[in-house]
Design a protein around this motif. Structure first.
Motif, PDB file in Angstrom:
ATOM      1  N   LEU A 238     -14.244  13.206 -12.462  1.00  0.00           N
ATOM      2  CA  LEU A 238     -13.551  14.055 -13.438  1.00  0.00           C
ATOM      3  C   LEU A 238     -13.365  15.466 -12.887  1.00  0.00           C
ATOM      4  CD1 LEU A 238     -15.076  12.997 -16.864  1.00  0.00           C
ATOM      5  CD2 LEU A 238     -12.721  12.745 -16.080  1.00  0.00           C
ATOM      6  N   THR A 239     -14.393  15.979 -12.212  1.00  0.00           N
ATOM      7  CA  THR A 239     -14.287  17.307 -11.612  1.00  0.00           C
ATOM      8  C   THR A 239     -13.142  17.339 -10.611  1.00  0.00           C
ATOM      9  OG1 THR A 239     -16.669  17.546 -11.811  1.00  0.00           O
ATOM     10  CG2 THR A 239     -15.550  19.086 -10.359  1.00  0.00           C
ATOM     11  N   CYS A 240     -13.123  16.320  -9.741  1.00  0.00           N
ATOM     12  CA  CYS A 240     -12.055  16.265  -8.731  1.00  0.00           C
ATOM     13  C   CYS A 240     -10.694  16.209  -9.398  1.00  0.00           C
ATOM     14  CB  CYS A 240     -12.237  15.057  -7.824  1.00  0.00           C
ATOM     15  SG  CYS A 240     -13.574  15.280  -6.652  1.00  0.00           S
ATOM     16  N   ALA A 241     -10.576  15.378 -10.436  1.00  0.00           N
ATOM     17  CA  ALA A 241      -9.273  15.218 -11.091  1.00  0.00           C
ATOM     18  C   ALA A 241      -8.818  16.546 -11.692  1.00  0.00           C
ATOM     19  CB  ALA A 241      -9.369  14.145 -12.166  1.00  0.00           C
ATOM     20  N   ALA A 242      -9.700  17.190 -12.479  1.00  0.00           N
ATOM     21  CA  ALA A 242      -9.316  18.439 -13.156  1.00  0.00           C
ATOM     22  C   ALA A 242      -9.019  19.531 -12.136  1.00  0.00           C
ATOM     23  CB  ALA A 242     -10.425  18.883 -14.099  1.00  0.00           C
ATOM     24  N   THR A 243      -9.859  19.631 -11.092  1.00  0.00           N
ATOM     25  CA  THR A 243      -9.658  20.673 -10.087  1.00  0.00           C
ATOM     26  C   THR A 243      -8.354  20.457  -9.338  1.00  0.00           C
ATOM     27  OG1 THR A 243     -12.040  20.648  -9.800  1.00  0.00           O
ATOM     28  CG2 THR A 243     -10.783  21.885  -8.201  1.00  0.00           C
ATOM     29  N   THR A 244      -8.088  19.195  -8.992  1.00  0.00           N
ATOM     30  CA  THR A 244      -6.876  18.898  -8.234  1.00  0.00           C
ATOM     31  C   THR A 244      -5.630  19.294  -9.024  1.00  0.00           C
ATOM     32  OG1 THR A 244      -8.051  17.043  -7.287  1.00  0.00           O
ATOM     33  CG2 THR A 244      -5.682  17.083  -6.997  1.00  0.00           C
ATOM     34  N   VAL A 245      -5.621  18.934 -10.322  1.00  0.00           N
ATOM     35  CA  VAL A 245      -4.463  19.282 -11.146  1.00  0.00           C
ATOM     36  C   VAL A 245      -4.338  20.806 -11.256  1.00  0.00           C
ATOM     37  CG1 VAL A 245      -3.471  19.127 -13.454  1.00  0.00           C
ATOM     38  CG2 VAL A 245      -4.549  17.132 -12.438  1.00  0.00           C
ATOM     39  N   GLY A 246      -5.468  21.485 -11.487  1.00  0.00           N
ATOM     40  CA  GLY A 246      -5.444  22.946 -11.619  1.00  0.00           C
ATOM     41  C   GLY A 246      -4.951  23.617 -10.354  1.00  0.00           C
ATOM     42  N   LEU A 247      -5.507  23.183  -9.200  1.00  0.00           N
ATOM     43  CA  LEU A 247      -5.102  23.758  -7.915  1.00  0.00           C
ATOM     44  C   LEU A 247      -3.614  23.545  -7.671  1.00  0.00           C
ATOM     45  CD1 LEU A 247      -7.820  22.665  -5.303  1.00  0.00           C
ATOM     46  CD2 LEU A 247      -7.310  24.945  -6.103  1.00  0.00           C
ATOM     47  N   ALA A 248      -3.162  22.323  -7.923  1.00  0.00           N
ATOM     48  CA  ALA A 248      -1.765  22.003  -7.632  1.00  0.00           C
ATOM     49  C   ALA A 248      -0.837  22.809  -8.535  1.00  0.00           C
ATOM     50  CB  ALA A 248      -1.533  20.504  -7.816  1.00  0.00           C
ATOM     51  N   ALA A 249      -1.204  22.923  -9.828  1.00  0.00           N
ATOM     52  CA  ALA A 249      -0.327  23.626 -10.768  1.00  0.00           C
ATOM     53  C   ALA A 249      -0.256  25.114 -10.441  1.00  0.00           C
ATOM     54  CB  ALA A 249      -0.821  23.421 -12.194  1.00  0.00           C
ATOM     55  N   ALA A 250      -1.432  25.758 -10.299  1.00  0.00           N
ATOM     56  CA  ALA A 250      -1.441  27.192  -9.999  1.00  0.00           C
ATOM     57  C   ALA A 250      -0.789  27.439  -8.644  1.00  0.00           C
ATOM     58  CB  ALA A 250      -2.873  27.720 -10.014  1.00  0.00           C
ATOM     59  N   GLY A 251      -1.083  26.569  -7.671  1.00  0.00           N
ATOM     60  CA  GLY A 251      -0.501  26.719  -6.344  1.00  0.00           C
ATOM     61  C   GLY A 251       1.012  26.622  -6.362  1.00  0.00           C
ATOM     62  N   THR A 252       1.542  25.697  -7.176  1.00  0.00           N
ATOM     63  CA  THR A 252       2.995  25.534  -7.228  1.00  0.00           C
ATOM     64  C   THR A 252       3.662  26.753  -7.864  1.00  0.00           C
ATOM     65  OG1 THR A 252       2.584  23.179  -7.487  1.00  0.00           O
ATOM     66  CG2 THR A 252       4.815  23.927  -7.882  1.00  0.00           C
ATOM     67  N   VAL A 253       3.028  27.281  -8.925  1.00  0.00           N
ATOM     68  CA  VAL A 253       3.584  28.478  -9.574  1.00  0.00           C
ATOM     69  C   VAL A 253       3.689  29.616  -8.559  1.00  0.00           C
ATOM     70  CG1 VAL A 253       3.119  30.300 -11.242  1.00  0.00           C
ATOM     71  CG2 VAL A 253       2.812  27.916 -11.903  1.00  0.00           C
ATOM     72  N   TYR A 254       2.588  29.858  -7.830  1.00  0.00           N
ATOM     73  CA  TYR A 254       2.605  30.971  -6.887  1.00  0.00           C
ATOM     74  C   TYR A 254       3.410  30.637  -5.638  1.00  0.00           C
ATOM     75  CZ  TYR A 254      -0.439  33.682  -9.738  1.00  0.00           C
ATOM     76  OH  TYR A 254      -0.929  34.408 -10.779  1.00  0.00           O
ATOM     77  N   GLY A 255       3.461  29.349  -5.302  1.00  0.00           N
ATOM     78  CA  GLY A 255       4.261  28.928  -4.160  1.00  0.00           C
ATOM     79  C   GLY A 255       5.720  29.305  -4.343  1.00  0.00           C
ATOM     80  N   ILE A 256       6.254  29.056  -5.544  1.00  0.00           N
ATOM     81  CA  ILE A 256       7.670  29.359  -5.763  1.00  0.00           C
ATOM     82  C   ILE A 256       7.889  30.868  -5.842  1.00  0.00           C
ATOM     83  CG2 ILE A 256       7.584  29.177  -8.289  1.00  0.00           C
ATOM     84  CD1 ILE A 256      10.494  28.020  -6.122  1.00  0.00           C
ATOM     85  N   ILE A 257       6.860  31.601  -6.320  1.00  0.00           N
ATOM     86  CA  ILE A 257       7.009  33.058  -6.349  1.00  0.00           C
ATOM     87  C   ILE A 257       7.127  33.604  -4.919  1.00  0.00           C
ATOM     88  CG2 ILE A 257       5.782  35.218  -6.851  1.00  0.00           C
ATOM     89  CD1 ILE A 257       4.694  33.820  -9.348  1.00  0.00           C
ATOM     90  N   ALA A 258       6.307  33.046  -4.024  1.00  0.00           N
ATOM     91  CA  ALA A 258       6.301  33.558  -2.654  1.00  0.00           C
ATOM     92  C   ALA A 258       7.394  32.927  -1.793  1.00  0.00           C
ATOM     93  CB  ALA A 258       4.934  33.306  -2.010  1.00  0.00           C
ATOM     94  N   ALA A 259       7.935  31.792  -2.243  1.00  0.00           N
ATOM     95  CA  ALA A 259       8.907  31.070  -1.415  1.00  0.00           C
ATOM     96  C   ALA A 259      10.138  31.927  -1.164  1.00  0.00           C
ATOM     97  CB  ALA A 259       9.316  29.774  -2.106  1.00  0.00           C
ATOM     98  N   GLY A 260      10.694  31.795   0.021  1.00  0.00           N
ATOM     99  CA  GLY A 260      11.931  32.497   0.310  1.00  0.00           C
ATOM    100  C   GLY A 260      11.729  33.952   0.664  1.00  0.00           C
ATOM    101  N   LEU A 261      10.492  34.426   0.668  1.00  0.00           N
ATOM    102  CA  LEU A 261      10.244  35.809   1.076  1.00  0.00           C
ATOM    103  C   LEU A 261       9.814  35.815   2.533  1.00  0.00           C
ATOM    104  CD1 LEU A 261       8.189  36.956  -2.009  1.00  0.00           C
ATOM    105  CD2 LEU A 261      10.621  37.210  -1.613  1.00  0.00           C
ATOM    106  N   ARG A 262      10.115  36.906   3.199  1.00  0.00           N
ATOM    107  CA  ARG A 262       9.728  36.987   4.597  1.00  0.00           C
ATOM    108  C   ARG A 262       8.206  37.007   4.743  1.00  0.00           C
ATOM    109  NH1 ARG A 262      10.857  41.695   6.454  1.00  0.00           N
ATOM    110  NH2 ARG A 262      11.922  42.351   4.564  1.00  0.00           N
ATOM    111  N   VAL A 263       7.524  37.566   3.719  1.00  0.00           N
ATOM    112  CA  VAL A 263       6.074  37.760   3.833  1.00  0.00           C
ATOM    113  C   VAL A 263       5.299  36.639   3.152  1.00  0.00           C
ATOM    114  CG1 VAL A 263       6.153  40.247   4.049  1.00  0.00           C
ATOM    115  CG2 VAL A 263       6.180  39.219   1.799  1.00  0.00           C
ATOM    116  N   ARG A 264       5.942  35.472   2.932  1.00  0.00           N
ATOM    117  CA  ARG A 264       5.302  34.460   2.085  1.00  0.00           C
ATOM    118  C   ARG A 264       3.961  33.975   2.639  1.00  0.00           C
ATOM    119  NH1 ARG A 264       9.859  31.227   3.921  1.00  0.00           N
ATOM    120  NH2 ARG A 264       9.157  30.218   5.817  1.00  0.00           N
ATOM    121  N   ASP A 265       3.835  33.895   3.974  1.00  0.00           N
ATOM    122  CA  ASP A 265       2.611  33.328   4.534  1.00  0.00           C
ATOM    123  C   ASP A 265       1.394  34.184   4.240  1.00  0.00           C
ATOM    124  OD1 ASP A 265       4.204  31.400   5.471  1.00  0.00           O
ATOM    125  OD2 ASP A 265       4.394  32.233   7.496  1.00  0.00           O
TER     126      ASP A 265
END
Lengths: 281, 222
Positions: B133-160
């Motif tokens: 259950l920990t793995c499942a909840a953490t994985t979903v949380g990581l993926a969701a938050a990561g995707t939100v910030y991924g798109i914010i940083a995407a397409g910028l020169r300084v994204r890395d």
């Protein structure tokens, strides 16, 4: 020649704006801030007594508590509110975006000060510079979250895209704050509970007399300081914005002038270009 | 929305499966981090066992950052992001698809790393239900938050450099909660772990909701 005249008009207009912005109200605010800060210093350093347990190090708290209040509640509160107002279509304007940015900058500076002063106090009282206690950890995470927000604001993009992106980051950071707070509170706690903003404490205050008054005055002084800094930081951002706009206008005018002079003789071209070059300088 | 999500997730996973960047680079990187931690800390068994859950999740977060960056790099090539915008797919669907693909990759990574931790750090697994259950909840949380910030940083020169700065503080509570929950599960004291699992679930819910709402506008201007 017409471009210079236009520019002169704008410049005097802006000067008038700038004069109007440094209004009597902000001058009064500035003086009120300076005098309450001075009074706080006198109260904190001279009038209030040393603490029974902490000794003179308690005087650091007269700075620590107000800076924390200014940064965490006032500044970041205003940033969140302004970002939300920016995202809401009916109130969307550059005003809210600049307010959010100005407020976050002030917040980060004062949160840094809070951490620094707290660290010095901790070294004296707890014997360590840093400890992984709940409130310290939350504050550190908050500090980094808003550093990230400021970094996003600095990334070049079209003004509108930049503003909307920054506003969304501010809201996302704000969503994270209660979770961070909860998690580290469960993790461990060493920091004393809230001294004033707590029901039990309100009914049965543990700090009284000169100490309480000094703390209260400190909070008032730093709130005034926040207002004064926010107004001035906002003005600066606003003027920067207008300069950027004007440079774009100027560049367009220059290109237009070049386009028309291409058809004319070389002597005319020289005459038309000189004034705008002067302005650019 | 769900059909769009499945389409996008399928596309991302197919790209990953064919490019093999995940298998050839991200997974070895994750294992390398485990080995480096063993060098940095004293490599005696007791220390590694006691800090094992924490190291496991730090490794997952670091490797997860690479997966998130990958997920948006593939959209940057050949202006694929414009194609995505013009495709007429629902913004929320694209978010769920991208987050879902990242979650699948993270889950695979976690399985590999779990083996790594068991073999290299000599950790014994207990409390399977809570761990899962920990793995499942953490994985979903990581993926969701990561995707939100991924798109914010995407397409910028300084994204890395911008992405870790934005994501790591946000993920701080996830890291903490996941490590505590695993600690509790491994120590055989599940009652201490359940509040952490609930916190992880709350985090995942908040960021999935936020992503569903905010992803459309973010994609428009990225």
């Amino acid at each position: 020649m017409s471009s210079t005249k236009l520019d002169d008009n704008r410049r005097t207009g802006e000067d008038r704006d700038a004069r109007r912005m440094s209004s009597r109200a902000t001058k009064v605010l500035g003086w009120a801030t300076a005098s309450t800060l001075a009074l706080t210093a006198v109260m904190a350093l001279v009038i209030s007594p040393a603490d029974v347990n902490m000794g003179d190090s308690v005087r650091l708290l007269y700075l620590h508590v107000p800076t924390a209040w200014l940064a965490m509640y006032v500044s970041f509160g205003v940033t969140t509110l302004a970002s939300a107002l920016y995202l809401w279509k009916r109130t969307r304007s550059r005003f809210w975006d600049l307010t959010a940015g100005a407020s976050a900058e002030i917040g980060v500076v004062f949160l840094g000060l809070t951490l620094l002063i707290g660290s010095i106090w901790g070294r004296i009282t707890w014997g360590v510079w840093w400890t992984w206690d709940a409130r310290l950890t939350t504050t550190a995470v908050l500090f980094v979250l808003y550093l990230g927000y400021l970094a996003v604001r600095k990334v070049p993009a079209s003004p509108e895209a930049q503003s909307r992106r920054a506003a969304i980051v501010a809201i996302a950071a704000f969503l994270d704050v209660p979770i961070v707070h909860l998690s580290v509170t469960w993790w461990r706690t060493l920091h004393q509970d809230a001294s004033i903003l707590d029901e039990r404490r309100l009914l049965d205050p543990q700090i009284t007399g000169a100490m309480a008054w000094t703390l209260l005055l400190g909070v008032v002084a730093f709130t005034l300081l926040y207002a004064w800094l926010l107004i001035h930081r906002f003005r600066l951002a606003w003027v920067e914005d207008r300069i950027a706009d004007r440079q774009i206008d100027l560049a367009i005018e220059e290109r237009r002038a070049e386009a028309t002079t291409d058809d004319r003789s070389a002597a005319d071209a020289l005459g038309a270009r000189t004034p705008s070059a002067e302005v650019a300088r | 929305m769900w059909r769009d999500a499945v389409l996008v997730a399928g596309k991302d996973l197919r790209v990953e499966a064919r490019s093999r960047v995940g298998v050839n680079q991200v997974v070895p990187f994750a294992l390398l981090v485990l080995v480096v931690f063993a060098f940095a800390l004293d490599s005696d068994r007791v220390t590694l066992v006691s800090v094992g859950p924490g190291l496991f999740w730090v490794t997952v977060v670091f490797s997860g950052l690479l997966a998130i960056q990958r997920s948006f790099v593939i959209e940057a090539d050949d202006d694929a992001r414009d194609a995505l915008r013009l495709s007429g797919l629902d913004g929320a669907g694209i978010f769920l698809g991208k987050a879902g693909a990242i979650a699948v990759q993270l889950a695979v990574l976690e399985v590999v790393l779990a083996f790594g931790v068991v073999v290299l750090y000599n950790l014994r697994l207990h409390g399977a239900v809570m761990l899962l259950l920990t793995c499942a909840a953490t994985t979903v949380g990581l993926a969701a938050a990561g995707t939100v910030y991924g798109i914010i940083a995407a397409g910028l020169r300084v994204r890395d450099t911008l992405l870790p700065l934005l994501v790591l503080p946000v993920l701080a509570p996830v890291l903490l909660a996941a490590a505590r929950a695993c600690d509790a599960a491994l120590a055989g004291t599940p009652s201490e772990g359940w509040p952490w699992v609930r916190l992880l679930a709350v985090f995942a819910t908040i960021y999935v909701t936020f992503g569903v709402v905010a992803f459309g506008p973010l994609l428009e201007e990225s």
